[in-house]
Each structure stands twice: as C-alpha cells, then as structure tokens.
Design an enzyme around this catalytic site. Structure first.
Site, PDB file in Angstrom:
ATOM      1  N   CYS A 109      -7.483  75.588 -14.341  1.00 37.42           N
ATOM      2  CA  CYS A 109      -8.505  74.541 -14.357  1.00 37.42           C
ATOM      3  C   CYS A 109      -9.718  74.951 -15.201  1.00 37.42           C
ATOM      4  O   CYS A 109      -9.651  74.935 -16.418  1.00 37.42           O
ATOM      5  CB  CYS A 109      -8.901  74.151 -12.940  1.00 37.42           C
ATOM      6  SG  CYS A 109      -9.872  72.617 -12.889  1.00 37.42           S
ATOM      7  N   HIS A 212      -3.300  72.827 -10.862  1.00 37.75           N
ATOM      8  CA  HIS A 212      -3.663  73.791  -9.825  1.00 37.75           C
ATOM      9  C   HIS A 212      -2.449  74.380  -9.101  1.00 37.75           C
ATOM     10  O   HIS A 212      -2.116  73.959  -7.979  1.00 37.75           O
ATOM     11  CB  HIS A 212      -4.592  73.130  -8.802  1.00 37.75           C
ATOM     12  CG  HIS A 212      -5.956  72.852  -9.329  1.00 37.75           C
ATOM     13  ND1 HIS A 212      -6.996  73.753  -9.239  1.00 37.75           N
ATOM     14  CD2 HIS A 212      -6.446  71.767  -9.981  1.00 37.75           C
ATOM     15  CE1 HIS A 212      -8.074  73.236  -9.797  1.00 37.75           C
ATOM     16  NE2 HIS A 212      -7.771  72.033 -10.254  1.00 37.75           N
ATOM     17  N   GLU A 214      -2.390  77.028  -7.530  1.00 34.21           N
ATOM     18  CA  GLU A 214      -2.842  77.667  -6.281  1.00 34.21           C
ATOM     19  C   GLU A 214      -2.763  76.707  -5.098  1.00 34.21           C
ATOM     20  O   GLU A 214      -2.712  77.147  -3.947  1.00 34.21           O
ATOM     21  CB  GLU A 214      -4.265  78.230  -6.435  1.00 34.21           C
ATOM     22  CG  GLU A 214      -5.392  77.251  -6.275  1.00 34.21           C
ATOM     23  CD  GLU A 214      -5.679  76.415  -7.513  1.00 34.21           C
ATOM     24  OE1 GLU A 214      -6.709  75.709  -7.536  1.00 34.21           O
ATOM     25  OE2 GLU A 214      -4.876  76.460  -8.473  1.00 34.21           O
TER      26      GLU A 214
END
Length: 237
Positions: A109, A212, A214
């Site tokens: 990001c 993303h 994560e």
C-alpha cells in the site's frame, strides 16, 4: 539442521493522536506463516541506528499508513493529505540502505507509493478527485474480501509466481502511483489503469503491491505466495 528463519525489519505505524507506535498483526503473522521472524523497527531518522538495524535484518517490509508527503515529489499537499514527516525521513534511509545492501524489500500500500516516489515517480494525491472511477479503491470492512480485479503482466515475476492472468484483490487507499519511476517495472494494473504492483529488476528482490496481503493471507493463496516469495528471497527454508 537448524531451520533458517529470516529476520524481517517491519516499518512501524504511527498514531498521531495517541503519539504511539503500533502494528497490524497481519503484517507479522503473514510473515511468520511464510517462515520469517518479523520485528517492528523503531521510528528513527538516525542514520547510524538505521545502518545498524539493517545489518541485523535479512529484509525489510514497508507497511501502509500515512500518505507520502507530496513535497517529496515536488507538489504542494492538498487538504486530503495526512503525512508523518519522521516516517518519510526514516523510510527514505531504510529503503536506500536496503537497496545499497541489496536486501529484499516488500512494499504494501503506502509501501508501493513510497518506493515509487523515492525512486523518482509521482502520486495521485487523492484518487476520488484526480482519478475518478467506477472501481472502488477504498473498501469498507471486512478488509480480507476482494473488491476489484487487477490484470497481471505476463512478462512479470508476479505472473511467474501466480500463473494467473487476473487477480481479485482487496483495496484500501486514496492515493496511488501516477507517474511510475523509470527504474520500476509494472507487474499488474487495475481495470481503470492504475499501477497495482511493481518490481525493480536490478535488485535481488524489490516488489511492491497496492493491495493488502496482510489482511487476506488467511483466505487468499496469492497473498500467501507473495509473502513466501519474499521469504524465499531471504533464504527461508
């Protein structure tokens, strides 16, 4: 034989209101699942400290967070921009040192935006006003759910890793790559023409994605593979 667990220096998130450092667990847990040992770095602009830290880690993860200061690419910040000057300063030194040492770097990001700017590119400061689109780039929770598609370039390392023409990704950002730095090569674009993944071919491993992993590594195989490719570049078993 002892298992190889690469140590990853993870850049910290900053809470201005609470004046505190913090971390989303997905960054750390996604790396741990890939066979790495992550550590959150302190927020510092001390060049000696950063040199020492980079001598101790096998790679660096540049996380999401505040906007990259437009002053770094020669523009005046708009009213929508929220920055952290110390983080910009720290990550400039961290990225430069990591590239100098040719240590693997993964950007997520803000990470892709920051890498692009430091290498000479520019950003859209605010997508809704500067790049209007039907594609939703800033989704509501849950953040692990795909919200739009990206198209992978078949000559890219990301395509070589995933072997997919398209990828459904989550998305949570209001800035994005505008002019791509000359030393970076795009690996994926959104359907409305934004660069969504890049790499730097003259580095051992310098990849960055706009989405993303994560948040989605628990549900998306592609996210796990990206973390695994990063881990492999650092010598993980």
């Amino acid at each position: 034989m002892e298992k190889k667990l690469p140590i990853v220096g993870v850049t910290p998130l900053w809470d201005e209101e609470k004046q505190s450092l913090w971390m989303l667990p997905g960054y750390l847990d996604g790396l741990r699942q890939a066979g790495c040992l992550p550590v959150m770095l302190p927020l510092t602009e001390d060049a000696w400290e950063i040199d020492r830290l980079l001598s101790l880690v096998d790679g660096v993860l540049l996380t999401g967070g505040q906007d990259v200061s437009p002053e770094l690419y020669g523009e005046t910040p708009s009213d929508t921009v929220v920055t952290c000057k110390m983080r910009d300063g720290m990550e400039t030194l961290v990225l430069q040192k990591a590239m100098e040492l040719d240590k693997p770097v993964l950007g997520i990001c803000r990470g892709i935006q920051f890498i692009n700017v430091i290498l000479g590119g520019t950003l859209y400061q605010d997508l809704p006003t500067q790049h209007p689109s039907q594609i939703k780039h800033c989704q509501c929770p849950p953040y692990d759910k795909p919200i739009h598609r990206v198209i992978l370039r078949k000559d890219s390392p990301l395509y070589g890793l995933l072997r997919q023409d398209e990828l459904s990704v989550n998305s949570y950002h209001h800035q994005a790559v505008k002019e791509l730095a000359r030393s970076l090569i795009p690996m994926a674009e959104s359907e409305d023409g934004l660069v969504e993944a890049v790499y730097k071919p003259d580095q051992k491993f310098l990849w960055a994605v706009q989405w993303h992993p994560e948040f989605s590594y628990g549900t998306e195989e592609s996210s796990r593979r990206i973390f695994a490719a990063f881990a492999k570049a650092m010598g993980a078993d």
